[in-house]
Design a protein around this motif. Structure first.
Motif, short mmCIF file in Angstrom:
data_model
loop_
_atom_site.label_atom_id
_atom_site.label_comp_id
_atom_site.label_asym_id
_atom_site.label_seq_id
_atom_site.Cartn_x
_atom_site.Cartn_y
_atom_site.Cartn_z
N PHE A 87 0.83 -1.20 0.00
CA PHE A 87 0.00 0.00 0.00
C PHE A 87 0.87 1.25 0.00
O PHE A 87 1.94 1.28 0.63
CB PHE A 87 -0.92 0.01 1.22
CG PHE A 87 -2.02 -1.01 1.17
CD1 PHE A 87 -3.24 -0.70 0.60
CD2 PHE A 87 -1.82 -2.29 1.67
CE1 PHE A 87 -4.25 -1.65 0.54
CE2 PHE A 87 -2.81 -3.24 1.62
CZ PHE A 87 -4.04 -2.92 1.04
N TYR A 88 0.37 2.27 -0.70
CA TYR A 88 1.07 3.54 -0.78
C TYR A 88 0.07 4.68 -0.61
O TYR A 88 -1.14 4.50 -0.78
CB TYR A 88 1.79 3.68 -2.12
CG TYR A 88 2.88 2.67 -2.32
CD1 TYR A 88 4.18 2.93 -1.94
CD2 TYR A 88 2.60 1.41 -2.86
CE1 TYR A 88 5.19 1.99 -2.09
CE2 TYR A 88 3.60 0.46 -3.02
CZ TYR A 88 4.89 0.77 -2.64
OH TYR A 88 5.87 -0.17 -2.80
N GLU A 89 0.59 5.85 -0.27
CA GLU A 89 -0.23 7.04 -0.12
C GLU A 89 0.02 7.97 -1.30
O GLU A 89 1.17 8.26 -1.63
CB GLU A 89 0.09 7.75 1.20
CG GLU A 89 -0.35 6.94 2.43
CD GLU A 89 -0.07 7.68 3.72
OE1 GLU A 89 0.58 8.75 3.65
OE2 GLU A 89 -0.50 7.20 4.79
N VAL A 90 -1.08 8.44 -1.88
CA VAL A 90 -0.99 9.23 -3.10
C VAL A 90 -1.72 10.55 -2.91
O VAL A 90 -2.82 10.59 -2.33
CB VAL A 90 -1.59 8.46 -4.30
CG1 VAL A 90 -1.57 9.32 -5.56
CG2 VAL A 90 -0.84 7.16 -4.52
N ASP A 91 -1.11 11.64 -3.37
CA ASP A 91 -1.76 12.95 -3.45
C ASP A 91 -1.91 13.31 -4.92
O ASP A 91 -0.98 13.13 -5.71
CB ASP A 91 -0.92 14.03 -2.76
CG ASP A 91 -0.88 13.84 -1.25
OD1 ASP A 91 -1.67 13.04 -0.73
OD2 ASP A 91 -0.04 14.50 -0.60
N ALA A 92 -3.10 13.81 -5.28
CA ALA A 92 -3.35 14.19 -6.67
C ALA A 92 -4.24 15.42 -6.70
O ALA A 92 -4.87 15.78 -5.70
CB ALA A 92 -4.00 13.04 -7.44
N PHE A 93 -4.27 16.08 -7.84
CA PHE A 93 -5.20 17.20 -8.01
C PHE A 93 -5.71 17.22 -9.44
O PHE A 93 -5.08 16.68 -10.36
CB PHE A 93 -4.54 18.54 -7.64
CG PHE A 93 -3.47 19.00 -8.59
CD1 PHE A 93 -3.78 19.74 -9.72
CD2 PHE A 93 -2.14 18.71 -8.33
CE1 PHE A 93 -2.79 20.18 -10.59
CE2 PHE A 93 -1.14 19.12 -9.19
CZ PHE A 93 -1.47 19.86 -10.32
N THR A 174 3.72 10.18 -4.29
CA THR A 174 3.49 8.74 -4.10
C THR A 174 4.50 8.26 -3.07
O THR A 174 5.69 8.16 -3.37
CB THR A 174 3.67 7.96 -5.42
OG1 THR A 174 2.76 8.48 -6.40
CG2 THR A 174 3.38 6.49 -5.22
N ASP A 175 4.04 8.01 -1.88
CA ASP A 175 4.93 7.64 -0.77
C ASP A 175 4.51 6.31 -0.17
O ASP A 175 3.34 5.90 -0.26
CB ASP A 175 4.91 8.70 0.34
CG ASP A 175 5.68 9.94 -0.05
OD1 ASP A 175 6.52 9.84 -0.97
OD2 ASP A 175 5.44 10.99 0.56
N LEU A 176 5.47 5.68 0.45
CA LEU A 176 5.18 4.46 1.19
C LEU A 176 4.36 4.78 2.43
O LEU A 176 4.55 5.82 3.06
CB LEU A 176 6.50 3.79 1.61
CG LEU A 176 7.45 3.36 0.50
CD1 LEU A 176 8.79 2.96 1.09
CD2 LEU A 176 6.87 2.22 -0.29
N THR A 177 3.46 3.90 2.77
CA THR A 177 2.78 4.04 4.05
C THR A 177 3.78 3.72 5.16
O THR A 177 4.87 3.20 4.93
CB THR A 177 1.59 3.08 4.14
OG1 THR A 177 2.07 1.72 3.98
CG2 THR A 177 0.56 3.38 3.06
N GLN A 178 3.41 4.05 6.39
CA GLN A 178 4.35 3.92 7.49
C GLN A 178 4.82 2.48 7.67
O GLN A 178 6.01 2.21 7.83
CB GLN A 178 3.71 4.42 8.79
CG GLN A 178 4.67 4.43 9.97
CD GLN A 178 4.03 5.05 11.19
OE1 GLN A 178 2.88 5.47 11.17
NE2 GLN A 178 4.79 5.14 12.27
N GLU A 179 3.87 1.53 7.61
CA GLU A 179 4.28 0.14 7.83
C GLU A 179 5.10 -0.38 6.66
O GLU A 179 6.09 -1.10 6.83
CB GLU A 179 3.05 -0.75 8.05
CG GLU A 179 2.02 -0.76 6.93
CD GLU A 179 0.97 0.33 7.07
OE1 GLU A 179 -0.08 0.24 6.44
OE2 GLU A 179 1.25 1.28 7.83
#
Length: 305
Positions: A87-93, A174-179
């Protein structure tokens, strides 16, 4: 005439109010939707001065302004799963414009928040789908542009149904989640440690190989030096023997004298040496003659022999 003045002023005020309420201005950043009795009467997309029915009572000729310039909304911290299962965290606009003000009014009553809420839901689903078909590395490679175009294509139909036109879609982060970040850190740490051990092992192997080569070369050099020294020593001994032989051949008496002197030096040269010999011994034959000649008594055999 004086009694009529208040009525005239009131009439002028009403006329001015009617004129003022029947005029509206649209600037270059706006579009105006004229609504009469709940129905869209007209849409003004060009800047200028326009007229409508005065006094928007009973829901008659109300003007609703909507933006004409490009608008933007953001979608942050979307948790997506890539094809590898992580899983990853994504920011978009999304950048969009209100291309069809009439449809925009008909579908969401001209409310930007409602329109963006619908697009945000569609954007969330599209990002999950696009990332789910690819690995994490795709978002960091040249494939990133095609991913954004694919998301834009997914939003296009829904946006057009709302009277909107999608100008651009961008993935900001696009970043890795903490775990996953911790797992990735541990994996990278283990890989680096293994790589360090491999490099260290290779270094030790090369070091041992070079030490073995150096030790072998030392043994070879020492053996060659010892061989050369033995050869030189043998050559020296041979030359010494040759010199002695030549000297003996030239003057045997002197050579005999020299050998006796060498024997005396080796035998009695040390102060701790004690010899018990007969004065007539062959060893002392040069001690009893002042001229260095051998003592005749020491060279003749004893009587009775």
């Amino acid at each position: 005439m004086t009694n009529r003045l208040p009525y005239i002023l009131i009439g002028l005020a009403l006329v001015l109010m009617a004129v003022y309420s029947s005029v509206f201005i649209v600037n270059q950043r706006q579009q105006a939707i004229v609504v009469r009795f709940g129905q869209i009467k007209d849409v003004k997309t060009e800047p200028g001065l326009y007229f409508k029915l005065p006094f928007a009572f009973m829901d008659a000729d109300r003007v609703q302004y909507v933006e004409k310039q490009a608008l933007r909304f953001d979608l942050d911290n979307i948790r997506v799963q890539v094809s590898g299962g992580k899983f990853y965290e994504v920011d978009a606009f999304v950048v969009y414009k209100i291309a069809d003000a009439r449809r925009f009014r008909e579908t969401v009553s001209g409310d930007r928040a409602s329109a963006e809420s619908r697009l945000r839901t569609r954007l969330d689903a599209s990002l999950r789908r696009v990332y789910g078909l690819r690995g994490f590395e795709s978002a960091l490679s040249e494939e990133r542009a095609s991913m954004m175009r694919e998301v834009r294509s997914d939003l296009k139909t829904d946006a057009e149904s709302l009277g909107l036109n999608i100008e651009d879609v961008r993935i900001q982060r696009t970043d890795l989640t903490q775990e996953v970040s911790q797992q990735t850190f541990e994996r990278m740490k283990a890989e680096r440690l293994a790589e360090a051990e491999l490099i260290r092992a290779r270094g030790n192997e090369k070091g041992q190989t070079r030490r073995a080569v150096a030790d072998r070369q030392v043994v070879e050099f020492v053996a060659e030096a010892q061989r050369d020294s033995e050869i030189l020593r043998g050559e020296g001994e041979a030359e010494r023997t040759s010199v002695f032989a030549d000297a003996f051949a030239r003057d045997p008496k002197f050579f005999e004298f020299y050998r006796s002197m060498t024997a005396y030096e080796q035998a009695i040269g040390s102060p701790d040496t004690t010899l018990v010999l007969s004065p007539d011994s062959e060893f002392f034959r040069y001690f009893n003659s002042s001229d260095g000649a051998p003592n005749p008594s020491s060279t003749q055999p004893a009587a009775g022999n």
